[in-house]
Design a protein around this motif. Sequence first.
Motif, mmCIF file in Angstrom:
data_model
loop_
_atom_site.group_PDB
_atom_site.id
_atom_site.type_symbol
_atom_site.label_atom_id
_atom_site.label_comp_id
_atom_site.label_asym_id
_atom_site.label_seq_id
_atom_site.Cartn_x
_atom_site.Cartn_y
_atom_site.Cartn_z
ATOM 1 N N PRO B 202 -11.698 35.252 39.887
ATOM 2 C CA PRO B 202 -10.677 36.056 38.956
ATOM 3 C C PRO B 202 -9.397 35.891 39.260
ATOM 4 O O PRO B 202 -9.038 35.633 40.152
ATOM 5 N N GLY B 203 -8.702 35.849 38.156
ATOM 6 C CA GLY B 203 -7.346 35.761 38.071
ATOM 7 C C GLY B 203 -6.587 34.513 38.343
ATOM 8 O O GLY B 203 -5.455 34.420 38.557
ATOM 9 N N VAL B 204 -7.373 33.396 38.560
ATOM 10 C CA VAL B 204 -6.968 32.069 39.107
ATOM 11 C C VAL B 204 -6.724 31.279 37.906
ATOM 12 O O VAL B 204 -7.656 31.066 36.857
ATOM 13 N N ARG B 205 -5.417 30.763 37.684
ATOM 14 C CA ARG B 205 -5.150 29.655 36.600
ATOM 15 C C ARG B 205 -5.192 28.275 37.513
ATOM 16 O O ARG B 205 -4.607 27.856 38.191
ATOM 17 N N CYS B 206 -6.175 27.551 37.094
ATOM 18 C CA CYS B 206 -6.629 26.143 37.634
ATOM 19 C C CYS B 206 -5.265 25.216 37.337
ATOM 20 O O CYS B 206 -4.865 25.054 36.243
ATOM 21 N N PRO B 207 -4.745 24.810 38.540
ATOM 22 C CA PRO B 207 -3.558 24.227 38.501
ATOM 23 C C PRO B 207 -3.539 22.682 37.842
ATOM 24 O O PRO B 207 -2.405 22.195 37.811
ATOM 25 N N MET B 208 -4.654 22.232 37.715
ATOM 26 C CA MET B 208 -4.510 20.867 37.231
ATOM 27 C C MET B 208 -5.987 20.732 36.264
ATOM 28 O O MET B 208 -6.816 21.624 36.348
ATOM 29 N N GLU B 209 -5.717 19.536 35.591
ATOM 30 C CA GLU B 209 -7.053 19.341 34.658
ATOM 31 C C GLU B 209 -8.224 18.877 35.536
ATOM 32 O O GLU B 209 -7.988 18.138 36.358
ATOM 33 N N LEU B 210 -9.258 19.587 35.338
ATOM 34 C CA LEU B 210 -10.665 19.132 36.248
ATOM 35 C C LEU B 210 -11.416 18.084 34.930
ATOM 36 O O LEU B 210 -11.456 18.321 33.772
ATOM 37 N N SER B 211 -11.839 17.108 35.640
ATOM 38 C CA SER B 211 -12.446 15.996 34.649
ATOM 39 C C SER B 211 -13.621 15.463 35.135
ATOM 40 O O SER B 211 -13.735 15.251 36.478
ATOM 41 N N THR B 212 -14.584 14.809 34.482
ATOM 42 C CA THR B 212 -15.769 14.330 34.914
ATOM 43 C C THR B 212 -15.816 12.939 34.173
ATOM 44 O O THR B 212 -15.570 13.133 32.798
ATOM 45 N N TYR B 213 -16.172 12.062 34.843
ATOM 46 C CA TYR B 213 -16.321 10.733 34.014
ATOM 47 C C TYR B 213 -17.587 10.133 34.225
ATOM 48 O O TYR B 213 -18.057 9.998 35.422
ATOM 49 N N PHE B 214 -18.364 10.157 33.021
ATOM 50 C CA PHE B 214 -19.648 10.031 33.175
ATOM 51 C C PHE B 214 -19.818 8.231 32.904
ATOM 52 O O PHE B 214 -19.394 7.761 31.999
ATOM 53 N N ARG B 215 -20.768 7.426 33.634
ATOM 54 C CA ARG B 215 -20.999 6.294 33.398
ATOM 55 C C ARG B 215 -22.439 5.745 33.517
ATOM 56 O O ARG B 215 -23.066 6.259 34.719
ATOM 57 N N ILE B 216 -23.208 5.479 32.509
ATOM 58 C CA ILE B 216 -24.543 5.107 32.671
ATOM 59 C C ILE B 216 -24.358 3.389 32.972
ATOM 60 O O ILE B 216 -23.564 2.739 32.330
ATOM 61 N N ASN B 217 -25.041 3.024 34.077
ATOM 62 C CA ASN B 217 -25.164 1.631 34.502
ATOM 63 C C ASN B 217 -26.151 0.991 34.365
ATOM 64 O O ASN B 217 -26.704 0.168 33.710
ATOM 65 N N ALA B 218 -27.359 1.747 34.824
ATOM 66 C CA ALA B 218 -28.651 0.933 35.078
ATOM 67 C C ALA B 218 -29.219 0.871 33.751
ATOM 68 O O ALA B 218 -29.018 1.632 32.793
ATOM 69 N N ALA B 219 -30.261 -0.135 33.458
ATOM 70 C CA ALA B 219 -30.783 -0.664 32.285
ATOM 71 C C ALA B 219 -32.106 0.440 32.287
ATOM 72 O O ALA B 219 -32.769 0.837 33.125
ATOM 73 N N GLU B 220 -32.605 0.596 31.045
ATOM 74 C CA GLU B 220 -33.844 1.377 30.527
ATOM 75 C C GLU B 220 -33.790 2.867 31.316
ATOM 76 O O GLU B 220 -34.894 3.353 31.587
ATOM 77 N N THR B 221 -32.592 3.276 31.525
ATOM 78 C CA THR B 221 -32.598 4.542 32.152
ATOM 79 C C THR B 221 -31.822 5.712 31.406
ATOM 80 O O THR B 221 -30.860 5.278 30.637
ATOM 81 N N GLY B 222 -32.397 6.702 31.565
ATOM 82 C CA GLY B 222 -31.813 7.946 30.738
ATOM 83 C C GLY B 222 -30.776 8.680 31.467
ATOM 84 O O GLY B 222 -31.086 8.628 32.483
ATOM 85 N N GLN B 223 -29.939 9.167 30.940
ATOM 86 C CA GLN B 223 -28.913 9.915 31.694
ATOM 87 C C GLN B 223 -28.911 11.532 31.245
ATOM 88 O O GLN B 223 -28.900 11.799 30.023
ATOM 89 N N PHE B 224 -29.196 12.192 32.212
ATOM 90 C CA PHE B 224 -29.407 13.723 31.854
ATOM 91 C C PHE B 224 -28.479 14.626 32.707
ATOM 92 O O PHE B 224 -28.977 14.993 33.898
ATOM 93 N N GLU B 225 -27.484 14.749 32.436
ATOM 94 C CA GLU B 225 -26.621 15.508 33.356
ATOM 95 C C GLU B 225 -26.481 16.953 32.782
ATOM 96 O O GLU B 225 -26.753 17.307 31.639
ATOM 97 N N ARG B 226 -26.056 17.765 33.825
ATOM 98 C CA ARG B 226 -25.950 19.190 33.399
ATOM 99 C C ARG B 226 -24.746 19.611 33.877
ATOM 100 O O ARG B 226 -24.309 19.625 35.142
ATOM 101 N N THR B 227 -23.688 20.123 33.084
ATOM 102 C CA THR B 227 -22.630 20.726 33.446
ATOM 103 C C THR B 227 -22.521 22.385 33.476
ATOM 104 O O THR B 227 -23.055 22.899 32.327
ATOM 105 N N LEU B 228 -22.042 22.935 34.362
ATOM 106 C CA LEU B 228 -21.744 24.404 34.267
ATOM 107 C C LEU B 228 -20.549 24.847 34.725
ATOM 108 O O LEU B 228 -20.152 24.600 35.742
#
Lengths: 249, 485
Positions: B202-228
């Motif tokens: 409560p009441g906090v202003r996050c002082p920096m940009e938060l970022s997620t960088y997704f990379r699919i590398n493996a072959a024949e693989t699905g990526q199923f990420e979940r962000t909350l």
Amino acid sequence: MLEIKNLHVEVDGKEILHGIDLSLAAGEVHAVMGPNGSGKSTLAYVLAGRDGYDITKGEVLFQGKNLAEMSPEERAREGVFLGFQYPVEIPGVSGLSFLKAAVNEVRKHRGIKELDAIEFLKFVRAKLKMLEMGDDLLKRPINVGFSGGEKKRVEVLQMAVLEPRLAIMDETDSGLDIDALKIVSSGINALRGLDRSMLLITHYQRLLGYVVPDKVHILSGGRIVRSGGKELALELEEKGYAVLGADAA
Amino acid sequence: MASSTVETLQSVIQPYKHGFVTEIESERAPKGLNEDTVRFISAKKDEPAWLLEWRLKAFRYWRDRMLPEGDPTWARVTYPKIDFQDAYYYSAPKTKEGPKSLDEVDPELLRTYEKLGIPLKEQERLQGIAVDAVFDSVSVATTYKAKLGEMGIVFCSFSEAVKTHPELIRQYLGSVVPYSDNFYATLNSAVFSDGSFVYIPPGVRCPMELSTYFRINAAETGQFERTLIVADKGSYVSYLEGCTAPMRDENQLHAAVVELITLDDATIKYSTVQNWYPGDENGKGGIYNFVTKRGACRGVNSKISWTQVETGSAITWKYPSCILQGDNSVGEFYSVAVTNNRQQADTGTKMIHMGKNTRSTIVSKGISAGHGQNTYRGLVRVSPKAEGARNHTQCDSLLIGDKCGAHTVPYIEVKNRSAKVEHEATTSKISDDQLFYCRQRGLSAEDAVSMIVNGFCREVLKELPMEFAVEAQKLLGISLEGSVG
């Protein structure tokens, strides 16, 4: 500076220019006058290299180089500038960023260091001062919602900023009221110089009351039917195109 | 042909810049999808029983009620039937334990992110952006954690949050996108591997940009990420998401779920630059990007703003949405979607007005080139109680060439007489006049297109954080390379 020799031009398979000869020396200002449909804009477009305007015979040399072998952007970088009769709107692109990109392309081509944002702003401000213009128009998306007069003023400003060796002004006076005409012509006069040639393409002689040409050519039916000094424009004003052997407008 | 020539040619013909593969040993779940796969993933992550139960519930729902019907067909995209048994659902770089700090991260992974322009070590030293790097199915590093922790901000991988903040996860997981929501979201609920979790107190202003960088590398693989992401009362956070994948001939599935929650007076700004591999110019390969993103403005005066620049993927199917529950809450959706070559995009948003005086803005810019097909699909719904609701929608399409398509499919449902809903749409082409005008001033045809496109997208690009805006502008230019003859 510019040598046009026996120039034949086709648009959509139809010949519009039937052998134009015109020679423009450095620092000279020539007017090309003619009624509607005489081929004035075709001449402007073919010099600037617009697609669909095909040279079928003859040649155009600009500073000794064959223009036909150059793309529109190469001609621009070499110093050919076309002031458009109908300047085009580009939504979302400010005049400043558009001109900065253009100026840096020209500089890159000429092997001069490109200008960063601050240097460019300084450079443009000097040009604005010379033309007695404010920077409000340059902050807006280029030509979007501009009045006719504003569009033409920005064309003149672009010429000032790009410092071309050959400026072709296509009907720069059309659609301007008398105040706008005065502003635009004083801009053109300010940009006359020994190393800059100009081709003023116009229907009426009223622009020539403010910008005095070294020579006047009358274009009719795709040919230059008469050439003469600045008094030819006055004669035309008095007698009309028909008397001068041109098809009536 | 000399290898350098091949490289030069490739860089000209195939402008995708992130198509390399990282050689790294990885551990995968056995191929295919059944209850054991779900159990395998859950066990790998050492999850509590309640979470495994939730996954299994989702899996059974998907298997028994959704799979027989098949995947959704209402979107304006076409692709061959996906064989869900012919893929891997979990792939992780082999490590003994989860890395405790950047120093423990496999140097090969750090090099990968460096190559992608995200030097994690540098990023930690330079200030400005905190990054959670997700590689295939797991988060490999999160920077700035300690500094954010001092303010009570939680920013970590999803798996870690399950262990450290189980009460928050339990309270909010599936509360915006329930496990039974839709085909791909339900699949994700069963097999999701990792992702990011953010909590702003409560009441906090996050002082920096938060970022997620997704990379699919493996072959024949699905990526199923979940962000909350949960923004508690009166807090603010700006979150960025970037994605890339290697060039592969096969299609790979990416089915993510993002849930956002804002409580009273809180704001979440969520920006995406999506640059998954789009496939080659004949439509071979590329990512299927089937994503469910939804935010709930639970509190009064709260706000959720989505900005997306979608240039990658063979197929994009996503509709970042806002459920405007709190009175006076605000939803925004700013989108640029580019389809070149054989790419297809069916994207838009849903603005569900429930609270009084809720407002929403939709600005969608679709750009189609080559044989690309671009569809805007958006729903504006005003429920009976949403007194004074307002929406303004603007959909602009830009066509480059004569083999591409732009489509606009707005759905408007208004059940309250006081609502004001506006929809504007335009379709335009880059005209020969515009191109010639730019070229006459010295710009090449490609630079001219890039400039005109950037101008067209300006309203959206200006919503992006500074560093991202620059990247997005470049990306737009690259994505349209070769689109003018």
